[in-house]
Motif scaffolding. Structure first.
Motif, short mmCIF file in Angstrom:
data_model
loop_
_atom_site.label_atom_id
_atom_site.label_comp_id
_atom_site.label_asym_id
_atom_site.label_seq_id
_atom_site.Cartn_x
_atom_site.Cartn_y
_atom_site.Cartn_z
N VAL A 1 -4.33 -1.12 -6.75
CA VAL A 1 -3.86 -2.50 -6.89
C VAL A 1 -3.26 -2.77 -8.26
O VAL A 1 -2.64 -3.82 -8.47
N GLN A 2 -3.40 -1.84 -9.19
CA GLN A 2 -2.81 -1.99 -10.52
C GLN A 2 -1.38 -1.43 -10.58
O GLN A 2 -0.72 -1.54 -11.62
N GLU B 1 -1.99 13.84 5.76
CA GLU B 1 -2.21 13.45 4.38
C GLU B 1 -1.04 12.60 3.89
O GLU B 1 0.12 13.03 3.94
N GLY B 2 -1.34 11.40 3.41
CA GLY B 2 -0.30 10.52 2.90
C GLY B 2 -0.50 9.09 3.34
O GLY B 2 -1.48 8.75 4.02
N GLU C 1 3.22 5.61 -6.09
CA GLU C 1 3.07 5.58 -7.54
C GLU C 1 1.88 6.41 -8.01
O GLU C 1 1.88 6.95 -9.12
N LEU C 2 0.87 6.54 -7.16
CA LEU C 2 -0.30 7.34 -7.49
C LEU C 2 -0.11 8.82 -7.14
O LEU C 2 -1.03 9.62 -7.32
N GLY C 3 1.06 9.17 -6.64
CA GLY C 3 1.33 10.56 -6.30
C GLY C 3 0.93 10.96 -4.90
O GLY C 3 0.93 12.15 -4.57
N MET D 1 0.83 -1.20 0.00
CA MET D 1 0.00 0.00 0.00
C MET D 1 0.86 1.26 0.00
O MET D 1 0.51 2.26 -0.64
N LEU D 2 1.98 1.22 0.69
CA LEU D 2 2.86 2.39 0.73
C LEU D 2 3.47 2.65 -0.64
O LEU D 2 3.45 3.79 -1.14
#
Length: 521
Positions: free
Chosen positions: A422-423, A191-192, A176-178, A170-171
């Protein structure tokens, strides 16, 4: 094998200086500080059993079945068409430590803006700067004291160690999603993505009963009475002077010479007030209860965070034994960049975390992992109503989940983000395919999934809100308006739900309540 701790046997006295009703996150803090900070006698009344040194309560991995166990009140949220007519269970601890003894052990205070909003809503002295010392007073943080964290307090707080690989993913996926990866979700900004903070010590749950009560159980000025249901408060000239409660099945009245403190939680504190004639006159008239104090806010303003429970995925490999509480990490992010603070939250589940209706509608067999996601700045407001005045009478507990379109819109974004998460490359060793929901859903299909998966974070609060308006039940010093000698120290006084699990805020409320009482003595 460890044997359950037996409480000191004490004869129930006719009167005590303070009576604390309810031994949850707030009540344990109040009892501890009153005993340590004064020469007063304190009676702590708990309806449930002691539960100390019970393996099922101590084991961090065994918390989920505690809902609907002998340590749970067994309450339900009333169904609505917005959740497709489903009844949603709302576990509440019926044991020393209250819900801190059956919860997921998350220690999380939210964002400083949460408490500044309390002060702006009329709760003078409840800004983040005001409450921070009381959060710190409760903490024994593994990294030691900082400007924002406390050390040496009753509650041990540790990061989950080790972190399960599916939680660690998850981290990396968030990055990767910013979404930034942060060191401490109780740091300057929440936030994070981060490793979560837990009330775990030496591999065991550190509940409020363990941290606050156990060290003082033998104190001669403290009496802890378990298995005793409070049924009514006694008043003389609008001054609360006693608690009527069941002791071995018989009604007993015990007097308080200084103060009665209610810490039964956001469901049972308003219940006890209404049974005692404090509430909305129209509701009390319908129940056949004489009005002692007209406070229409009792039972109103019910708030809870809606949880999508959960998104379930095929695992590419066996997950192995459960680590910690079955989670380990967390993400807080914004549904819109224009928002001043994060409003969405997600966490991993080492296995199948789906709501019952989702299990009925989808084949979730085999090796799976899940991600729960939900809304921490929910706008929907509900209520609690007694359907009878007698002890144990049924209640209508209604959070009004998804009543506000803004809540539903934000939850759609939370599900879409999880499906993207998850992608990412971080999940390459774990993600083996979508099970529930299916990929590439339309907005209408995501809404349908949310209505079937909507559940609770167990953060019910607000039903006796403090403030200054006509719907406020307590003042900013947690004193019940319209009467004397009565204080509330639990989640019911929260005016606006904070963006976090409620154990830490309620512990802080208990610390503050005790401080107010000791200063007034």
């Amino acid at each position: 094998m460890a044997h359950p701790t037996i409480l000191p046997v004490r004869t129930l006295a006719p009167a005590y200086d303070y009576i604390v009703v309810g031994s949850g996150s707030g009540g344990c803090a109040v009892a501890r500080r009153l005993v340590e900070g004064s020469d007063a006698t304190v009676l702590l009344i708990e309806a449930g059993p002691a539960g100390l040194d019970v393996a099922a309560l101590d084991d961090p991995a065994a918390w989920v079945p505690l809902g609907r166990s002998a340590y749970d009140w067994g309450y339900d949220y009333a169904p609505t068409e917005r959740v497709n007519g489903r009844t949603i269970g709302i576990p509440r601890g019926k044991v020393l430590g209250g819900s801190s003894s059956i919860n997921a052990m998350m220690w999380y205070r939210g964002h400083p803006m949460d408490y500044d909003a309390w002060e702006e809503a009329g709760c003078e002295g409840w800004s983040f700067a005001d409450v921070l010392p009381f959060f710190k007073r409760a903490e024994d943080w593994e990294d030691g004291e900082t400007a924002l964290r406390g050390a040496g307090g009753p509650l041990r707080i540790e990061r989950g160690a080790p972190v399960h690989p599916v939680a660690d993913a998850m981290l990396g996926g968030a990055a990767e999603l910013g979404i930034p990866v942060i060191d401490d979700p109780n740091g300057p900004d929440n936030e994070g993505a981060a490793i979560a903070n837990f009330n775990i010590s030496g591999g065991k749950r550190c509940s409020s009963a363990t941290g606050y009560l156990r060290p003082i159980l033998a104190h001669p000025r403290l009496t802890v009475l378990t298995g005793s249901l409070a049924v009514c408060l006694g008043f003389e000239h609008r001054h609360c002077v006693s608690v009527k409660h069941l002791v071995e099945g018989r009604l007993c009245e015990t007097r308080a010479t200084t103060q009665v403190v209610l810490a039964l939680g956001a469901i049972d504190t308003p219940r006890l007030l209404m049974q005692s004639g404090i509430g909305d006159p129209a509701e009390l008239y319908w129940l056949g209860v004489d009005v002692l104090a007209a406070l229409p806010g009792v039972g109103r303003n019910l708030q809870d965070h809606p949880l999508v429970q959960s998104c379930v995925f095929r695992a590419r490999q066996p997950l192995g034994p459960v680590v910690g509480n079955g989670g380990g990490t967390m993400i807080n992010w914004k549904s819109s960049a224009a928002l001043p603070q994060a409003d969405l939250h997600a966490f991993p589940i080492q296995g199948n975390g789906a709501e019952a209706r989702i299990r009925e509608l989808h084949d979730l067999s085999g090796e799976v992992f899940s991600i729960g996601c939900g809304l921490m700045r929910s706008k929907s407001i509900g209520h609690l109503r007694l359907l009878g005045a007698e002890p144990g009478a049924r209640m209508e507990i209604q959070p009004n989940y998804l009543a506000e379109q803004a809540d539903l819109d934000a939850l759609i974004i939370s599900v879409e983000t999880v499906l993207d998460l998850v992608q990412t490359r971080a999940y390459a060793d774990w993600f083996g395919g979508h099970l529930a929901p299916a990929p590439r859903l339309s907005r209408r299909e995501i809404v349908a999934y949310i209505r079937n998966a909507c559940s609770t974070f167990f953060h019910v609060c607000g039903t006796c809100a403090m403030g200054a308006g006509e719907m406020a039940v307590t003042d900013a010093r947690l004193r019940v308006r319209g009467v004397e000698g009565l204080t509330i120290a639990d989640a019911s006084v929260i005016p606006i739900i904070p963006t976090c699990n409620t154990h830490a805020p309620v512990t802080m409320i208990g610390e503050r309540a005790a401080d107010f009482l000791l200063r007034a003595a």
